[in-house]
Write a protein that holds these residues in place. Structure first.
Motif, PDB file in Angstrom:
ATOM      1  N   TYR A   3      -8.137 -33.106   4.139  1.00  0.00           N
ATOM      2  CA  TYR A   3      -8.608 -31.750   3.863  1.00  0.00           C
ATOM      3  C   TYR A   3      -9.722 -31.730   2.837  1.00  0.00           C
ATOM      4  O   TYR A   3      -9.917 -32.681   2.087  1.00  0.00           O
ATOM      5  N   VAL A   4     -10.462 -30.637   2.846  1.00  0.00           N
ATOM      6  CA  VAL A   4     -11.478 -30.400   1.819  1.00  0.00           C
ATOM      7  C   VAL A   4     -10.911 -29.390   0.834  1.00  0.00           C
ATOM      8  O   VAL A   4     -10.153 -28.502   1.210  1.00  0.00           O
ATOM      9  N   TYR A   7     -16.203 -29.917  -5.283  1.00  0.00           N
ATOM     10  CA  TYR A   7     -15.874 -30.180  -3.878  1.00  0.00           C
ATOM     11  C   TYR A   7     -15.196 -31.538  -3.807  1.00  0.00           C
ATOM     12  O   TYR A   7     -15.637 -32.482  -4.450  1.00  0.00           O
ATOM     13  N   SER A   8     -14.155 -31.640  -2.989  1.00  0.00           N
ATOM     14  CA  SER A   8     -13.522 -32.947  -2.821  1.00  0.00           C
ATOM     15  C   SER A   8     -12.997 -33.106  -1.398  1.00  0.00           C
ATOM     16  O   SER A   8     -12.660 -32.138  -0.727  1.00  0.00           O
ATOM     17  N   LEU A   9     -12.957 -34.348  -0.966  1.00  0.00           N
ATOM     18  CA  LEU A   9     -12.366 -34.733   0.309  1.00  0.00           C
ATOM     19  C   LEU A   9     -11.108 -35.504  -0.027  1.00  0.00           C
ATOM     20  O   LEU A   9     -11.145 -36.446  -0.837  1.00  0.00           O
ATOM     21  N   ASN A  32     -14.475 -36.846  -5.137  1.00  0.00           N
ATOM     22  CA  ASN A  32     -15.177 -35.580  -5.363  1.00  0.00           C
ATOM     23  C   ASN A  32     -16.661 -35.802  -5.587  1.00  0.00           C
ATOM     24  O   ASN A  32     -17.100 -36.878  -5.985  1.00  0.00           O
ATOM     25  N   SER A  55      -7.890 -25.112  -0.441  1.00  0.00           N
ATOM     26  CA  SER A  55      -8.011 -26.281   0.434  1.00  0.00           C
ATOM     27  C   SER A  55      -7.699 -25.873   1.862  1.00  0.00           C
ATOM     28  O   SER A  55      -6.829 -25.034   2.109  1.00  0.00           O
ATOM     29  N   GLY A  64      -7.403 -27.981   5.844  1.00  0.00           N
ATOM     30  CA  GLY A  64      -7.522 -29.275   6.500  1.00  0.00           C
ATOM     31  C   GLY A  64      -6.655 -29.426   7.728  1.00  0.00           C
ATOM     32  O   GLY A  64      -6.098 -28.471   8.255  1.00  0.00           O
TER      33      GLY A  64
END
Length: 170
Positions: A39-40, A49-51, A68, A165, A167
């Protein structure tokens, strides 16, 4: 002849009963939530922002790894997040409580209150999660909304943010 007819009739009845038992046990089997999620996250534990990837070690325990990216206006640089959470709740909706460490790298000063603005940044930020988690066992969707407190070791400051979040679970 009568004993053969009786035997065939009993065989047919037994087959029907066994088939119905197998079908009903498949329908009553509990559907478990998927163990993996990608998820982002916007704001939240990744600052901007992070994955993220998380894995449900047990039904209520989640381990998370994230990366991030922070644009120049927030805290220019990248980071790596390790995090653990415990889920309270049943089925699809959970209260999530967790803690982790965000390790950040940056060559430029940051404009956020929990870092030292004097120069480059490299160090750990303790982070937490207090929030809502929706993870369906029937649909491959993950949604999270949370408050995320931070403590910066290198600047000796605290800061509270919020994150969203979305995802995919599998």
């Amino acid at each position: 002849m009568r004993s053969i007819s009786t035997f065939v009739l009993l065989l047919l009845i037994n087959s029907t009963i066994v088939a119905q038992q197998i079908e009903s046990s498949e329908n009553n089997e509990a559907i478990k939530s998927p163990k993996n999620s990608i998820y982002v996250e916007f704001a939240g534990n990744g600052i901007s922002y992070s994955l993220n990837y998380d894995y449900r070690i047990k039904e209520k325990i989640v381990a998370r790894l994230g990366a991030n990216y922070a644009p120049t206006l927030v805290a220019p640089g990248v980071g790596v997040l390790t995090h653990g959470s415990y889920l309270f709740g049943k089925e699809d909706e959970f209260f999530e409580l967790g803690a982790g460490l965000l390790y950040v790298f940056s060559e430029e000063p940051a404009l956020v209150p929990f870092v030292d603005n004097s120069g480059s940044i490299e160090g750990g930020i303790l982070t937490g999660t207090i929030g809502y988690r929706y993870q369906s066992a029937k649909r491959p969707v993950l949604f999270k909304a949370s408050l995320t407190p931070f403590y910066s070791f290198f600047a000796d400051r605290m800061f509270i943010s919020a994150g969203l979040s979305i995802g995919y679970t599998f």
